[in-house]
Design an enzyme around this catalytic site. Structure first.
Site, PDB file in Angstrom:
ATOM      1  N   LYS A  72       0.800  -1.236   0.000  1.00 42.65           N
ATOM      2  CA  LYS A  72       0.000   0.000   0.000  1.00 42.65           C
ATOM      3  C   LYS A  72       0.831   1.284   0.000  1.00 42.65           C
ATOM      4  O   LYS A  72       0.393   2.293  -0.523  1.00 42.65           O
ATOM      5  CB  LYS A  72      -0.943   0.011   1.221  1.00 42.65           C
ATOM      6  N   ASP A 108      -9.963   4.438   2.934  1.00 38.36           N
ATOM      7  CA  ASP A 108     -10.015   4.192   4.392  1.00 38.36           C
ATOM      8  C   ASP A 108     -10.788   5.294   5.123  1.00 38.36           C
ATOM      9  O   ASP A 108     -11.608   5.019   5.990  1.00 38.36           O
ATOM     10  CB  ASP A 108      -8.603   4.137   4.991  1.00 38.36           C
ATOM     11  N   PRO A 158       5.829   4.265  20.980  1.00 40.78           N
ATOM     12  CA  PRO A 158       5.290   5.601  21.225  1.00 40.78           C
ATOM     13  C   PRO A 158       5.782   6.662  20.247  1.00 40.78           C
ATOM     14  O   PRO A 158       5.046   7.601  19.930  1.00 40.78           O
ATOM     15  CB  PRO A 158       5.765   5.932  22.650  1.00 40.78           C
TER      16      PRO A 158
HETATM   17  P1  ATR Z   1      -1.584  -0.308   8.569  1.00 40.75           P
HETATM   18  O1  ATR Z   1      -0.974   0.514   7.483  1.00 40.75           O
HETATM   19  O2  ATR Z   1      -2.554  -1.338   8.079  1.00 40.75           O
HETATM   20  O3  ATR Z   1      -2.166   0.539   9.645  1.00 40.75           O
HETATM   21  P2  ATR Z   1       1.008  -0.812   9.782  1.00 40.75           P
HETATM   22  O4  ATR Z   1       1.578   0.419   9.209  1.00 40.75           O
HETATM   23  O5  ATR Z   1       1.811  -2.081   9.702  1.00 40.75           O
HETATM   24  O6  ATR Z   1      -0.406  -1.210   9.170  1.00 40.75           O
HETATM   25  O7  ATR Z   1       0.635  -0.535  11.311  1.00 40.75           O
HETATM   26  C1  ATR Z   1       0.250  -1.528  12.171  1.00 40.75           C
HETATM   27  C2  ATR Z   1      -0.082  -0.909  13.514  1.00 40.75           C
HETATM   28  O8  ATR Z   1      -0.532  -1.942  14.416  1.00 40.75           O
HETATM   29  C3  ATR Z   1       1.098  -0.237  14.189  1.00 40.75           C
HETATM   30  O9  ATR Z   1       0.620   0.876  14.903  1.00 40.75           O
HETATM   31  C4  ATR Z   1       1.584  -1.347  15.152  1.00 40.75           C
HETATM   32  O10 ATR Z   1       2.298  -0.855  16.269  1.00 40.75           O
HETATM   33  P3  ATR Z   1       3.895  -0.591  16.169  1.00 40.75           P
HETATM   34  O11 ATR Z   1       4.039   0.744  15.492  1.00 40.75           O
HETATM   35  O12 ATR Z   1       4.334  -0.569  17.583  1.00 40.75           O
HETATM   36  O13 ATR Z   1       4.452  -1.724  15.359  1.00 40.75           O
HETATM   37  C5  ATR Z   1       0.260  -1.903  15.593  1.00 40.75           C
HETATM   38  N1  ATR Z   1       0.316  -3.266  16.143  1.00 40.75           N
HETATM   39  C6  ATR Z   1       0.510  -4.418  15.462  1.00 40.75           C
HETATM   40  N2  ATR Z   1       0.429  -5.493  16.287  1.00 40.75           N
HETATM   41  C7  ATR Z   1       0.150  -4.994  17.536  1.00 40.75           C
HETATM   42  C8  ATR Z   1      -0.085  -5.576  18.831  1.00 40.75           C
HETATM   43  N3  ATR Z   1      -0.055  -6.913  19.005  1.00 40.75           N
HETATM   44  N4  ATR Z   1      -0.380  -4.750  19.866  1.00 40.75           N
HETATM   45  C9  ATR Z   1      -0.437  -3.413  19.693  1.00 40.75           C
HETATM   46  N5  ATR Z   1      -0.220  -2.789  18.505  1.00 40.75           N
HETATM   47  C10 ATR Z   1       0.073  -3.572  17.433  1.00 40.75           C
END
Ligand code: ATR
Length: 270
Positions: A72, A108, A158
């Site tokens: 994406k 989205d 964070p």
């Molecule tokens: P998308 O573009 O679909 O939003 P992404 O850019 O891969 O996907 O983002 C995934 C989000 O899910 C991120 O905010 C990720 O947190 P991190 O930035 O810390 O990686 C969050 N995420 C994925 N698995 C998680 C979990 N088990 N608990 C909390 N947050 C999670």
């Protein structure tokens, strides 16, 4: 032969993997309901083959595409034009072919707004906590800020939440403990739930907090299930998926989507 663009065409779903997607059932039901002979086909594209796959979308028999993980973001640089929202979000999930040109869009934001309307959740003036800082979270923060919600973002990492909050002029808070969930609406915009995870595991949800879980799974996510069982208002990830799909359908066909036919093609009632 019909002139280019008027006969049956194909819409591809480009991702890796794509096997679990609920979109083919919805989009093919929509084409059928509208008497269109187009078809929607998942196409597993390895990252190494993305450029060639995008090139093949310029052909006459292609109406457009959906784009999903992991392409994406990277696909932005391979298109001829990218719509404003998709640029701000930094991700494209829908491609429309116009002649040999490919236009990138992102549904989205519109899908999230329509899902809230469908579920009768009004966020104007409300305190909303958004979990996550990826592309989906960015689209949702844009939608919420435009609706006049009071938005705070929290992310497992964070620093990403801080950067997102600065970019869009909203607040950033630490990953929540139970007391921080006492807001009007919590949005799970992380990907946690796709494989049965609960991003708020061990934390009780306050009675008055509405839960919007955008993770679109055939089975209800653990977070949505326990919120529903506790009596909280829940907006299911399938509802956002439905409205995103309807927005993509409109972009490809120029027609309003047959929403109820698409809804009936989902694996659960939402
Ligand atoms: P998308 O573009 O679909 O939003 P992404 O850019 O891969 O996907 O983002 C995934 C989000 O899910 C991120 O905010 C990720 O947190 P991190 O930035 O810390 O990686 C969050 N995420 C994925 N698995 C998680 C979990 N088990 N608990 C909390 N947050 C999670």
């Amino acid at each position: 032969m019909p002139p280019s663009g008027t006969g049956p065409q194909v819409v591809y779903l480009i991702g890796h993997p794509v096997g679990h997607s609920l979109s083919p059932a919805m989009q093919n039901a929509a084409f059928l309901a509208c008497g269109l002979a187009h078809r929607y086909e998942p196409r597993d594209v390895d990252p190494a083959d993305l450029e060639a796959a995008v090139g093949s979308l310029r052909a006459d028999g292609v109406l457009g595409a959906n784009v999903t993980v992991p392409h994406k973001e990277r696909i932005l640089g391979l298109l001829d034009a990218v719509a404003g929202d998709a640029l701000r979000i930094g991700a494209v999930n829908t491609i429309v072919r116009e002649g040999t040109e490919l236009l990138g869009e992102n549904t989205d934001r519109g899908g999230f707004e329509a899902a809230l309307r469908d579920a009768r959740v009004d966020v104007a003036g409300k305190r909303v906590l958004v979990l996550g800082a990826g592309g989906a979270a960015r689209a949702i923060v844009i939608a919420l800020a435009a609706s006049g919600a009071r938005v705070a973002v929290a992310n497992r990492t964070p620093d990403r939440a801080r950067r997102l909050a600065e970019a869009f002029g909203v607040g950033a808070v630490a990953w929540p403990d139970e007391s921080a969930l006492a807001v009007d609406v919590v949005v799970n915009a992380t990907s946690a739930g796709l494989y049965g995870e609960d991003p708020l595991a061990g934390m009780a949800l306050p009675a008055g907090t509405a839960v919007v879980d955008i993770v679109p799974t055939a089975a209800e996510t653990p977070l949505a299930r326990r919120a529903r069982e506790a009596g909280n208002t829940v907006v299911d990830g399938l509802l956002m998926l439905l409205h995103q799909a309807a927005a993509s359908f409109r972009l490809w066909t120029g027609q309003d989507a047959p929403l109820e036919a698409m809804r009936a093609a989902l694996p659960r009632v939402v």
